[in-house]
Design a protein around this motif. Structure first.
Motif, short mmCIF file in Angstrom:
data_model
loop_
_atom_site.label_atom_id
_atom_site.label_comp_id
_atom_site.label_asym_id
_atom_site.label_seq_id
_atom_site.Cartn_x
_atom_site.Cartn_y
_atom_site.Cartn_z
N THR A 126 0.85 -1.20 0.00
CA THR A 126 0.00 0.00 0.00
C THR A 126 0.88 1.24 0.00
O THR A 126 1.79 1.36 0.81
CB THR A 126 -0.94 0.02 1.22
OG1 THR A 126 -1.70 -1.19 1.25
CG2 THR A 126 -1.89 1.20 1.17
N ALA A 127 0.59 2.16 -0.93
CA ALA A 127 1.32 3.43 -1.00
C ALA A 127 0.33 4.57 -0.82
O ALA A 127 -0.83 4.47 -1.25
CB ALA A 127 2.02 3.56 -2.35
N VAL A 128 0.77 5.65 -0.19
CA VAL A 128 -0.06 6.84 -0.02
C VAL A 128 0.72 8.05 -0.53
O VAL A 128 1.93 8.15 -0.34
CB VAL A 128 -0.53 7.00 1.44
CG1 VAL A 128 0.62 7.14 2.39
CG2 VAL A 128 -1.48 8.18 1.59
N VAL B 90 -2.85 0.46 -4.10
CA VAL B 90 -2.46 -0.87 -3.64
C VAL B 90 -1.90 -1.65 -4.81
O VAL B 90 -2.31 -1.46 -5.96
CB VAL B 90 -3.64 -1.64 -2.99
CG1 VAL B 90 -4.07 -0.98 -1.70
CG2 VAL B 90 -4.81 -1.76 -3.94
N LYS B 91 -0.95 -2.52 -4.48
CA LYS B 91 -0.35 -3.36 -5.51
C LYS B 91 -1.04 -4.72 -5.50
O LYS B 91 -1.10 -5.39 -4.46
CB LYS B 91 1.15 -3.52 -5.26
CG LYS B 91 1.85 -4.29 -6.36
CD LYS B 91 3.34 -4.36 -6.12
CE LYS B 91 4.00 -5.09 -7.28
NZ LYS B 91 5.38 -5.39 -7.00
N ASN B 92 -1.56 -5.10 -6.65
CA ASN B 92 -2.18 -6.41 -6.83
C ASN B 92 -1.40 -7.13 -7.92
O ASN B 92 -1.48 -6.74 -9.08
CB ASN B 92 -3.65 -6.26 -7.25
CG ASN B 92 -4.48 -5.64 -6.15
OD1 ASN B 92 -4.41 -6.07 -5.01
ND2 ASN B 92 -5.27 -4.63 -6.50
N PHE C 216 -5.55 2.32 -7.98
CA PHE C 216 -6.06 3.35 -7.08
C PHE C 216 -7.07 2.72 -6.13
O PHE C 216 -7.92 1.95 -6.55
CB PHE C 216 -6.72 4.46 -7.91
CG PHE C 216 -7.44 5.46 -7.09
CD1 PHE C 216 -6.75 6.47 -6.45
CD2 PHE C 216 -8.81 5.38 -6.93
CE1 PHE C 216 -7.41 7.40 -5.66
CE2 PHE C 216 -9.49 6.30 -6.16
CZ PHE C 216 -8.79 7.32 -5.52
N GLN C 217 -6.98 3.06 -4.83
CA GLN C 217 -7.95 2.53 -3.87
C GLN C 217 -8.85 3.61 -3.27
O GLN C 217 -10.04 3.39 -3.11
CB GLN C 217 -7.24 1.78 -2.74
CG GLN C 217 -8.21 1.08 -1.80
CD GLN C 217 -7.51 0.16 -0.83
OE1 GLN C 217 -6.72 0.60 -0.01
NE2 GLN C 217 -7.81 -1.12 -0.95
N ALA C 218 -8.29 4.78 -2.91
CA ALA C 218 -9.11 5.78 -2.23
C ALA C 218 -8.48 7.16 -2.28
O ALA C 218 -7.25 7.29 -2.41
CB ALA C 218 -9.32 5.38 -0.77
N THR C 219 -9.30 8.18 -2.15
CA THR C 219 -8.85 9.54 -1.90
C THR C 219 -9.33 9.91 -0.51
O THR C 219 -10.49 9.70 -0.17
CB THR C 219 -9.44 10.53 -2.93
OG1 THR C 219 -8.91 10.20 -4.22
CG2 THR C 219 -9.05 11.96 -2.60
N LEU C 220 -8.40 10.43 0.30
CA LEU C 220 -8.70 10.77 1.69
C LEU C 220 -8.81 12.29 1.84
O LEU C 220 -7.97 13.03 1.31
CB LEU C 220 -7.60 10.25 2.61
CG LEU C 220 -7.24 8.76 2.48
CD1 LEU C 220 -6.11 8.42 3.44
CD2 LEU C 220 -8.45 7.88 2.73
#
Length: 176
Positions: free
Chosen positions: A49-51, A70-72, A78-82
């Motif tokens: 997971t990278a942010v 996230v690496k799959n 891309f997973q989310a925007t916070l």
């Protein structure tokens, strides 16, 4: 064009175990890319997971965001925007980011929505693929013009957050 390049390590070579970087993957946190977002001002990685911090909202805006990838397998997605639950116009949310496992810290060192000084650090926890803000870290004594959250590190428990101001020597605050 705002983008982040992550270099993947492909093994060791040379004397003293020197690492060779061989594969570049570009992650674009905002689609379409937003000019002047500051994307890549801060980055952190834990496992797969990278942010990426993006402390400016674009031209003439300083309310930022953080973006999770996230690496799959071999691909980063891309997973989310916070965002913070209490955005402030000039908070620069995303100036610094830190990650450990399923916990992300995102600083907003210039928010004025705190009782003492300037700045806050927001804690996000991942459950499944969803990220939720679970806490807001603040100083508990008056530090004046301090920019709390200008630096930070996370290593499970504790988290260490720094602050500095133009008229004070700076401090480290440890949270457990």
């Amino acid at each position: 064009k705002a983008s982040l390049a992550i270099m993947l390590l492909a093994g060791s070579a040379g004397a003293a175990g020197a690492q060779v970087l061989t594969n570049e993957v570009k992650l674009v946190p905002i689609s379409p890319p937003l000019l002047y977002s500051g994307a890549g001002t801060s980055v952190a990685i834990s496992g797969t997971t990278a942010v990426v911090g993006a402390p400016y909202g674009g031209a003439n805006a300083q309310r930022g965001s953080a973006h999770v990838f996230v690496k799959n397998g071999a691909a980063w997605t891309f997973q989310a925007t916070l965002f913070s639950n209490d955005p402030d116009n000039a908070d620069q949310f995303g100036t610094r980011v830190a990650i450990q496992g399923n916990t992300i810290l995102v600083s907003a060192p210039y928010t004025e929505l705190v009782p003492h000084g300037l700045g806050a650090v927001y804690v996000f926890e991942r459950v499944g693929t969803l990220w939720n803000q679970t806490a807001k870290l603040e100083v508990t004594t008056d530090f004046g013009d301090a920019a709390f959250g200008i630096g930070m590190a996370l290593d499970g428990d504790p988290a260490v957050v720094s602050e500095y101001g133009f008229q004070d020597p700076g401090r480290l605050v440890v949270f457990h």
